[in-house]
Design a protein around this motif. Structure first.
Motif, PDB file in Angstrom:
ATOM      1  N   ILE A 219       9.097 -14.898  -4.865  1.00 34.72           N
ATOM      2  CA  ILE A 219       8.511 -14.808  -6.204  1.00 34.72           C
ATOM      3  C   ILE A 219       7.714 -13.517  -6.336  1.00 34.72           C
ATOM      4  O   ILE A 219       7.820 -12.797  -7.339  1.00 34.72           O
ATOM      5  N   GLY A 220       6.926 -13.194  -5.302  1.00 33.05           N
ATOM      6  CA  GLY A 220       6.151 -11.958  -5.345  1.00 33.05           C
ATOM      7  C   GLY A 220       7.044 -10.739  -5.440  1.00 33.05           C
ATOM      8  O   GLY A 220       6.777  -9.823  -6.231  1.00 33.05           O
ATOM      9  N   VAL A 368     -10.123  -3.671   5.463  1.00 33.31           N
ATOM     10  CA  VAL A 368     -10.598  -4.970   4.996  1.00 33.31           C
ATOM     11  C   VAL A 368      -9.666  -6.039   5.542  1.00 33.31           C
ATOM     12  O   VAL A 368      -8.450  -5.948   5.382  1.00 33.31           O
ATOM     13  N   ALA A 369     -10.228  -7.043   6.190  1.00 34.23           N
ATOM     14  CA  ALA A 369      -9.453  -8.158   6.739  1.00 34.23           C
ATOM     15  C   ALA A 369      -8.323  -7.671   7.642  1.00 34.23           C
ATOM     16  O   ALA A 369      -7.217  -8.204   7.629  1.00 34.23           O
ATOM     17  N   GLY A 370      -8.605  -6.618   8.403  1.00 30.46           N
ATOM     18  CA  GLY A 370      -7.620  -6.103   9.335  1.00 30.46           C
ATOM     19  C   GLY A 370      -6.546  -5.242   8.710  1.00 30.46           C
ATOM     20  O   GLY A 370      -5.582  -4.857   9.385  1.00 30.46           O
ATOM     21  N   MET A 371      -6.679  -4.917   7.431  1.00 28.20           N
ATOM     22  CA  MET A 371      -5.687  -4.108   6.724  1.00 28.20           C
ATOM     23  C   MET A 371      -6.341  -2.850   6.171  1.00 28.20           C
ATOM     24  O   MET A 371      -7.479  -2.890   5.700  1.00 28.20           O
ATOM     25  N   ASN A 372      -5.597  -1.710   6.222  1.00 30.42           N
ATOM     26  CA  ASN A 372      -6.098  -0.521   5.543  1.00 30.42           C
ATOM     27  C   ASN A 372      -5.940  -0.708   4.038  1.00 30.42           C
ATOM     28  O   ASN A 372      -5.335  -1.688   3.581  1.00 30.42           O
ATOM     29  N   VAL A 373      -6.490   0.197   3.254  1.00 32.82           N
ATOM     30  CA  VAL A 373      -6.501   0.037   1.800  1.00 32.82           C
ATOM     31  C   VAL A 373      -5.082  -0.029   1.238  1.00 32.82           C
ATOM     32  O   VAL A 373      -4.791  -0.834   0.341  1.00 32.82           O
ATOM     33  N   HIS A 379      -0.637  -6.097  -0.495  1.00 36.47           N
ATOM     34  CA  HIS A 379      -0.730  -7.540  -0.266  1.00 36.47           C
ATOM     35  C   HIS A 379      -1.372  -8.265  -1.444  1.00 36.47           C
ATOM     36  O   HIS A 379      -0.854  -9.283  -1.920  1.00 36.47           O
ATOM     37  N   VAL A 380      -2.484  -7.750  -1.929  1.00 31.64           N
ATOM     38  CA  VAL A 380      -3.230  -8.427  -2.997  1.00 31.64           C
ATOM     39  C   VAL A 380      -2.431  -8.458  -4.294  1.00 31.64           C
ATOM     40  O   VAL A 380      -2.384  -9.482  -4.994  1.00 31.64           O
ATOM     41  N   MET A 385      -2.315 -11.036  -7.541  1.00 34.68           N
ATOM     42  CA  MET A 385      -2.468 -10.555  -8.911  1.00 34.68           C
ATOM     43  C   MET A 385      -1.214 -10.771  -9.758  1.00 34.68           C
ATOM     44  O   MET A 385      -1.288 -11.247 -10.898  1.00 34.68           O
ATOM     45  N   ILE A 386      -0.043 -10.427  -9.211  1.00 34.04           N
ATOM     46  CA  ILE A 386       1.184 -10.559  -9.990  1.00 34.04           C
ATOM     47  C   ILE A 386       1.535 -12.017 -10.267  1.00 34.04           C
ATOM     48  O   ILE A 386       1.819 -12.380 -11.417  1.00 34.04           O
ATOM     49  N   PRO A 387       1.528 -12.914  -9.258  1.00 30.68           N
ATOM     50  CA  PRO A 387       1.804 -14.324  -9.575  1.00 30.68           C
ATOM     51  C   PRO A 387       0.803 -14.938 -10.551  1.00 30.68           C
ATOM     52  O   PRO A 387       1.195 -15.708 -11.434  1.00 30.68           O
ATOM     53  N   ILE A 388      -0.487 -14.616 -10.403  1.00 27.33           N
ATOM     54  CA  ILE A 388      -1.483 -15.146 -11.336  1.00 27.33           C
ATOM     55  C   ILE A 388      -1.222 -14.625 -12.738  1.00 27.33           C
ATOM     56  O   ILE A 388      -1.305 -15.364 -13.729  1.00 27.33           O
ATOM     57  N   GLY A 389      -0.884 -13.323 -12.834  1.00 29.00           N
ATOM     58  CA  GLY A 389      -0.551 -12.767 -14.145  1.00 29.00           C
ATOM     59  C   GLY A 389       0.642 -13.462 -14.768  1.00 29.00           C
ATOM     60  O   GLY A 389       0.644 -13.794 -15.960  1.00 29.00           O
ATOM     61  N   GLY A 390       1.683 -13.694 -13.954  1.00 33.00           N
ATOM     62  CA  GLY A 390       2.862 -14.401 -14.461  1.00 33.00           C
ATOM     63  C   GLY A 390       2.529 -15.808 -14.906  1.00 33.00           C
ATOM     64  O   GLY A 390       3.022 -16.289 -15.937  1.00 33.00           O
TER      65      GLY A 390
END
Length: 449
Positions: A219-220, A368-373, A379-380, A385-390
């Motif tokens: 879905i993402g 942040v949380a083991g991930m670079n920006v 990831h975010v 963001m995209i599923p919430i927007g949908g």
């Protein structure tokens, strides 16, 4: 209010919307996400998700945009008496801005590989040397920044010329050329020793690997590739002429998106297995695999130059759409000239992209949380963001927007898709919100699917 721009022709509409969905999401992102999620199992779920979930959402976004003739934020404000719904528009704008920030970094990589293709630097390298070469470039700092700056500036120039003279004109040329290059890559993949293994991985589903995580990733990816939940289709919907058949447009775009994703997989996975590169190599998969392919091809240096030029063009077609969402908002809400709004939006994108670049340098504290920006934004946006927007868009279309207006705009007053309207509305109103909610709660660990 000044007369709103529209697409110049039906082909131009398809080229622009198609250009938005056929880009880095297909060539850069699809192969590594599919590789991380079981290949054929992911592809099967991806196809089902695209038709059953993404098409109704795309139709809903087009409908909201065409009914309002406004930018992403103001569209929701105009069509609802509850002003809080404009936050859905703001989320779309923020998502487009965020994605464009790390998209621009990837496009800078493409520019670097154009240079290296021209000089033939990587043609004599083995896979390990290519990886070292790529890692060294990413860690450089100034070179990636200057190339990202160049890309953002080029995108801004095209967007500044407007919908018909800028975005539409560029897409009409770039999209056919990109398809030709992909077909050449697929033809070469057939000759590689790992072709059979690569095709088995891509086309033979192992359903034991298709769980809730695979479905959420599909879905993402579908939302990401089809530019859903990020304000693009609402914004482009506001430019669609009233006589356009939106069912045909949505179907054409989704089929083209899946076809290009499949071609990308065919071009890339045989090389992955031929050269011993893991299909779960992550975001750098394309930039590690394709040089190996070109190094083995007759005339590989010319073809690599051509491909990375077209990869850059694909990046621009997607990035123009993302930038247009932000520019439409800035220009209309702050009553600025289009060119001024484009400069402001582009500078903001460049600032965020710079954070992505710095975070990839050795020893960078930007983590942040083991991930670079860069990885964090990817990831975010794709997972949250995209599923919430949908989700918010289908709730708005199914439960908030005036039902008569929704049907009138989607079907052109009953002229197109009247027989499909009922099933689509049922999916939008009842099925899709439940599916996305369940999968999102599963992602948060609140339930198990």
């Amino acid at each position: 209010m000044a007369k709103r721009s529209t697409f110049g022709s039906r082909f131009g509409t398809i080229a622009v919307v198609g250009g938005s969905v056929i880009g880095l999401g297909n060539i850069w992102r699809f192969p590594y996400v599919a590789g991380e999620n079981g290949g054929g199992a992911f592809l099967l779920v991806y196809v089902l998700v695209s038709f059953l979930i993404s098409v109704p959402i795309m139709l809903s976004e087009f409908t909201v945009g065409r009914a309002s003739r406004r930018n992403s934020m103001r569209a929701f404000r105009k069509l609802s008496r509850i002003r809080g719904w404009q936050l859905t528009g703001y989320l779309g704008i923020a998502t487009a801005f965020t994605i464009l920030s790390f998209y621009s970094v990837i496009a800078g990589w493409a520019l670097e590989f154009i240079r290296q293709s021209f000089t033939g630097e990587f043609m004599a390298m083995d896979p390990e040397q290519i990886k070292e070469n790529f890692d060294g470039f990413v860690a450089d700092g100034w070179r990636p920044f200057l190339l990202t700056l160049t890309f953002v500036a080029a995108t801004a120039v095209i967007v500044a010329y407007g919908i018909e003279k800028g975005i539409e004109r560029f897409n009409k040329t770039a999209m056919p050329l990109m398809l030709v290059i992909l077909l050449i890559m697929c033809a070469n993949a057939v000759t590689l020793p790992g072709f059979g293994e690569g095709m088995s991985f891509l086309l033979k589903p192992d359903l034991s690997r298709a769980g809730g995580g695979t479905l959420l990733q599909a879905i993402g990816q579908s939302f990401f590739s089809l530019s859903l939940g990020m304000g693009i289709m609402v914004t482009y919907g506001s430019y669609i002429k009233k006589q356009e058949n939106m069912f045909r447009l949505s179907g054409t775009v989704v089929i083209a998106d899946m076809a290009v994703a499949l071609l990308s997989g065919i071009a890339i996975f045989p090389a992955v297995f031929s050269f011993g590169i893991s299909p779960t190599a992550g975001p750098e998969l394309v930039f590690l695999t394709l040089p190996n392919i070109f190094a083995q091809m007759t005339g590989g240096q010319v073809l690599s130059l051509l491909f990375f030029v077209l990869l850059l063009a694909a990046a621009i077609t997607s990035s123009m759409s993302l930038l247009e969402v932000v520019v439409a908002y800035v220009s209309e809400e702050f009553r600025l000239r289009r060119r001024t709004a484009t400069v402001i939006a582009s500078l903001g994108v460049l600032a965020m992209a710079t954070l992505c670049l710095v975070s990839q340098m050795p020893g960078s504290p930007l983590e942040v949380a083991g991930m670079n920006v860069f990885d964090l934004l990817d990831h975010v946006t794709s997972t949250y963001m995209i599923p919430i927007g949908g989700l918010l868009i289908v709730i708005f279309a199914g439960w908030v927007m005036n039902r008569t207006l929704f049907r009138q705009e989607m079907t052109n007053g009953g002229t197109y898709g009247a027989g499909l309207y009922g099933p689509v509305r049922a999916m939008v109103k009842f099925v899709i919100p439940v599916v996305i909610t369940i999968l999102f709660l599963n992602q948060l660990g609140l339930i198990r699917v």
